[in-house]
Design an enzyme around this catalytic site. Structure first.
Site, PDB file in Angstrom:
ATOM      1  N   LYS A  57       0.833  -1.205   0.000  1.00  0.00           N
ATOM      2  CA  LYS A  57       0.000   0.000   0.000  1.00  0.00           C
ATOM      3  C   LYS A  57       0.867   1.255   0.000  1.00  0.00           C
ATOM      4  CE  LYS A  57      -4.115  -1.965   2.178  1.00  0.00           C
ATOM      5  NZ  LYS A  57      -5.005  -1.947   3.350  1.00  0.00           N
ATOM      6  N   GLY A  71      -0.993   1.218   6.477  1.00  0.00           N
ATOM      7  CA  GLY A  71      -1.222   0.158   7.452  1.00  0.00           C
ATOM      8  C   GLY A  71      -2.233  -0.839   6.936  1.00  0.00           C
ATOM      9  N   ASP A  72      -2.210  -2.021   7.545  1.00  0.00           N
ATOM     10  CA  ASP A  72      -3.213  -3.020   7.242  1.00  0.00           C
ATOM     11  C   ASP A  72      -3.411  -3.889   8.474  1.00  0.00           C
ATOM     12  OD1 ASP A  72      -4.835  -4.044   4.828  1.00  0.00           O
ATOM     13  OD2 ASP A  72      -4.162  -5.857   5.851  1.00  0.00           O
ATOM     14  N   THR A  73      -4.631  -4.342   8.668  1.00  0.00           N
ATOM     15  CA  THR A  73      -4.974  -5.153   9.833  1.00  0.00           C
ATOM     16  C   THR A  73      -5.495  -6.509   9.386  1.00  0.00           C
ATOM     17  OG1 THR A  73      -5.546  -3.148  11.053  1.00  0.00           O
ATOM     18  CG2 THR A  73      -6.365  -5.232  11.938  1.00  0.00           C
ATOM     19  N   GLY A 108      -0.016  -4.460  10.379  1.00  0.00           N
ATOM     20  CA  GLY A 108       1.167  -4.114   9.593  1.00  0.00           C
ATOM     21  C   GLY A 108       1.234  -2.614   9.405  1.00  0.00           C
TER      22      GLY A 108
END
EC number: 3.6.1.9
Length: 191
Positions: A57, A71-73, A108
């Site tokens: 991203k 970010g990523d969850t 992340g």
């Protein structure tokens, strides 16, 4: 040398991430959501997925001369990844799976400096839900709070009473590990 006054771009459309950054006194100069395929790769672990998606991203929207934060969850029961619930039915299914159980929230986070240096981390938090009754699951699913959320719930919303305990970062569970984000930005020269 990295310019500490270079603009900051948030590679996310998440209002939660913007709110969390505001709590730290950080206001991105631009919001540029990344459009990438978020499907897990064959045999990819939840941790590897959170790491890869955050970095991809950031890379997708980064431009030279800017700081980029993404970010990523990922929510997981062991190696099983729960979806970002696309419907109330998926919210119900997620809640039924995590009812009375501990699960992992892997957040992340990636930062790219104006000169192209990259920093990526994954923050893991453990969340324990109480055993949910069918009416509790139905009420939450019907309210719609969990639609679009990893694991089908938002800890800062109507799911808060379901949480028996957490071990890890509350802000990471909400959507951005704030302590790590600030440290990573500062470590790459952002002020």
């Amino acid at each position: 040398m990295t310019d500490p006054r270079a603009p900051l771009v948030l590679a996310s459309a998440s209002p939660r991430r913007l709110d969390l950054l505001a709590q730290a006194g950080i206001r991105p100069d631009d919001v540029r959501p990344a459009d990438i395929d978020e499907s897990p790769q064959k045999d990819e672990t939840p941790r590897a997925l959170a790491h890869r998606l955050a970095l991809e991203k950031a890379q997708a929207v980064h431009r030279s001369g800017e700081y980029t934060l993404a970010g990523d969850t990922v929510v997981a029961l062991g190696r099983r990844m729960l979806p970002k619930a696309a419907s109330r039915d998926e919210v119900r299914a997620c809640l039924e799976l995590i009812s009375g159980r501990a699960h992992q929230v892997l957040s992340g986070i990636a930062v790219i400096a104006p000169d192209g240096r990259e920093s990526v981390r994954v923050v893991t938090s453990r969340v324990v839900f109480k055993r949910l009754t069918p009416p509790e699951i139905e009420r939450y699913a019907t309210a719609g709070d969990g639609v679009g959320k990893a694991g089908g719930y938002a800890i800062q919303g109507g799911a808060a009473p379901f949480v028996r305990r957490i071990n890890g970062s509350y802000t990471a569970i909400v959507g951005l590990p704030l302590y790590e984000a600030v440290c990573m930005l500062e470590g790459l020269g952002y002020r």
